[in-house]
Design an enzyme around this catalytic site. Structure first.
Site, PDB file in Angstrom:
ATOM      1  N   CYS A 190      42.518  34.133  39.866  1.00 57.59           N
ATOM      2  CA  CYS A 190      42.661  33.724  38.453  1.00 57.59           C
ATOM      3  C   CYS A 190      42.592  34.998  37.626  1.00 57.59           C
ATOM      4  O   CYS A 190      41.593  35.261  36.960  1.00 57.59           O
ATOM      5  CB  CYS A 190      41.565  32.750  38.055  1.00 57.59           C
ATOM      6  SG  CYS A 190      41.285  31.403  39.244  1.00 57.59           S
ATOM      7  N   ALA A 192      44.300  36.765  34.999  1.00 55.68           N
ATOM      8  CA  ALA A 192      44.428  37.109  33.578  1.00 55.68           C
ATOM      9  C   ALA A 192      43.060  37.089  32.892  1.00 55.68           C
ATOM     10  O   ALA A 192      42.207  36.268  33.247  1.00 55.68           O
ATOM     11  CB  ALA A 192      45.369  36.124  32.889  1.00 55.68           C
ATOM     12  N   GLY A 194      43.211  40.473  33.270  1.00 56.31           N
ATOM     13  CA  GLY A 194      43.457  41.602  34.143  1.00 56.31           C
ATOM     14  C   GLY A 194      42.351  42.634  34.250  1.00 56.31           C
ATOM     15  O   GLY A 194      42.475  43.600  35.006  1.00 56.31           O
ATOM     16  N   LYS A 196      39.356  42.558  35.671  1.00 60.08           N
ATOM     17  CA  LYS A 196      38.738  42.696  36.993  1.00 60.08           C
ATOM     18  C   LYS A 196      39.722  43.297  37.996  1.00 60.08           C
ATOM     19  O   LYS A 196      39.314  44.026  38.905  1.00 60.08           O
ATOM     20  CB  LYS A 196      38.198  41.341  37.463  1.00 60.08           C
ATOM     21  CG  LYS A 196      36.995  40.873  36.634  1.00 60.08           C
ATOM     22  CD  LYS A 196      36.472  39.545  37.111  1.00 60.08           C
ATOM     23  CE  LYS A 196      35.238  39.127  36.296  1.00 60.08           C
ATOM     24  NZ  LYS A 196      35.576  38.887  34.866  1.00 60.08           N
ATOM     25  N   ASP A 244      49.953  28.059  41.616  1.00 60.91           N
ATOM     26  CA  ASP A 244      48.741  27.292  41.336  1.00 60.91           C
ATOM     27  C   ASP A 244      47.683  27.789  42.314  1.00 60.91           C
ATOM     28  O   ASP A 244      47.893  27.774  43.531  1.00 60.91           O
ATOM     29  CB  ASP A 244      49.013  25.804  41.542  1.00 60.91           C
ATOM     30  CG  ASP A 244      47.833  24.918  41.177  1.00 60.91           C
ATOM     31  OD1 ASP A 244      46.677  25.334  41.408  1.00 60.91           O
ATOM     32  OD2 ASP A 244      48.070  23.807  40.688  1.00 60.91           O
ATOM     33  N   CYS A 316      32.082  33.025  33.290  1.00 64.47           N
ATOM     34  CA  CYS A 316      31.414  33.634  32.129  1.00 64.47           C
ATOM     35  C   CYS A 316      30.737  32.554  31.292  1.00 64.47           C
ATOM     36  O   CYS A 316      30.770  32.579  30.061  1.00 64.47           O
ATOM     37  CB  CYS A 316      32.389  34.462  31.300  1.00 64.47           C
ATOM     38  SG  CYS A 316      33.879  33.586  30.791  1.00 64.47           S
TER      39      CYS A 316
END
Length: 410
Positions: A190, A192, A194, A196, A244, A316
């Site tokens: 996952c 975006a 970017g 990480k 996906d 987060c």
């Protein structure tokens, strides 16, 4: 006459929900965490340097302003093997100057060089080679400030890489936990926007990094981020995928050495400042559906990683139902997966910079059957093995950030 921008206010509906949930889950940590989340001016910002540029003065400028390094530094330039750095590419040192404070970050032009391809196809085309020297994650050069001093953003300039990336320093912890080595195949499930993925490339030179993002808008954001920080020489190693994330476990089973699942979550900092009460209420209604999606993504990652490989799951949010409960439920379904305790490896060594929840959530002391339904104040007592949680606190305003590392045993 000067016009000042109106300070964005918090959403009362979201705050009320947080108060009800987090006062039970975090206990005494919630009141100071609440104060931090409500005071945007108190938020600290990290500065992650880009090893693919030569910035002769950036460190001195940061140090002169009171910034210091988060991690002991290992000189990445002495460990790089076959990836050109700024010294031998078209990005010359004389072009890499720190932009003045008034510059604001802009998106680069649309002619992104980052490829959008099937990760399976890219893997089949990749030249196989023996892993090169391991590049320790201490090569991450992140500078932090003890106060909420924000370093200026850099504007994009065509043909030049940005020298640094501004971020919440807690977002580096999942990358540290992933322990990427040179020559490994890595999936950022996952990816975006970017940040990480950029941190992974500061740590090591993987044989292959698949940055996956199914949402078109966020995928474009991701591609532009990668273009702004990574040289063209990495095009064959770093690709952007549009699958996906739940499908990787079937389409690419056992393919990757390391997988990062920075899952979609109820981003506490963002959600608290929803643009309207209506948006806040809508987000809260969607919140109950997130754990099921997160669990599907984590199961997919555990299938996509090879036996002996590692998955890091992160969010987060402070929400236990999206953190510990998700990990616990997935582990209950996957006997081949083993959680690894990050307390001594990450929490204790970095406790001077981050506040980690001691984990005394609620009153329950006996194990229970895992559930993905919100059950505030309940989590089994072995939660340190399930993951660690960074809680924002005064003078340590990093987070929220939850991370869990799981190894696939067979």
């Amino acid at each position: 006459m000067s016009v000042t921008k109106k300070q964005r206010s918090s959403c009362q509906a979201v705050m009320d929900h947080f108060d009800q949930q987090y006062s039970q889950e975090l206990g005494d940590l919630w009141t100071p965490a609440r104060a931090v989340l409500l005071d945007r001016h108190s938020w600290q910002h990290g500065v992650l340097l880009n090893r693919f540029t030569i910035a002769t003065n950036i460190k001195q400028i940061l140090q002169s302003q009171g910034f210091s390094t988060l991690l002991p530094h290992t000189d990445a330039s002495t460990l790089l093997c076959d990836v050109p750095t700024a010294s031998d590419s078209k990005y010359q040192a004389e072009k890499c100057t720190v932009l003045p404070p008034h510059c604001i970050s802009k998106c680069p032009s649309d002619d992104s060089h980052v490829q959008l391809v099937s990760s399976s196809h890219a893997l089949s085309q990749l030249r196989q080679s023996e892993p090169s020297l391991s590049l320790p994650c201490s090569s991450l050069q992140c500078y932090i400030h003890p106060y909420p001093h924000r370093f200026p953003s850099q504007a994009h300039r065509p043909g030049q890489l940005k020298q640094y990336y501004l971020l919440n320093a807690a977002s580096l912890l999942p990358v540290l936990a992933l322990q990427v080595r040179d020559g490994e195949k890595v999936l950022d499930l996952c990816s975006a926007p970017g940040g990480k993925a950029l941190a992974i490339m500061q740590c090591a030179t993987p044989a292959f990094l698949c940055c996956n993002e199914p949402d078109p808008h966020r995928r474009d954001w991701l591609a532009k981020t990668l273009e702004s920080f990574l040289p063209h020489s990495l095009n064959s190693r770093v690709i952007v995928s549009a699958q996906d994330g739940r499908s990787f476990g079937q389409s690419e089973a056992g393919t990757y050495d390391k997988v990062l699942v920075d899952a979609p979550c109820s981003n506490d900092r963002s959600w608290l400042y929803s643009s309207s009460d209506q948006q806040g209420e809508q987000r809260l209604a969607e919140r109950a559906m997130l754990p099921a999606l997160q669990a599907q993504l984590l199961r997919s990652a555990l299938s996509a990683v090879r036996p002996g490989g590692v998955v890091v799951y992160s969010t987060c949010t402070l929400s236990s139902s999206e953190n510990y409960a998700v990990v616990e439920a997935v582990l209950n379904d996957c006997p081949e997966a083993e959680p690894e305790d990050l307390w001594e490896e990450i929490a204790i060594p970095l406790s001077n910079y981050f506040t980690f929840s001691p984990g005394h959530h609620g009153r329950e002391q006996t194990p229970r059957k895992p559930s993905l339904q919100p059950q505030y104040g309940t989590v089994s007592s072995n939660h340190h093995r399930l993951g660690i949680l960074v809680v924002p606190q005064p003078r340590k305003t990093w987070g929220p950030m939850f991370l869990s590392r799981i190894r696939r045993s067979k």
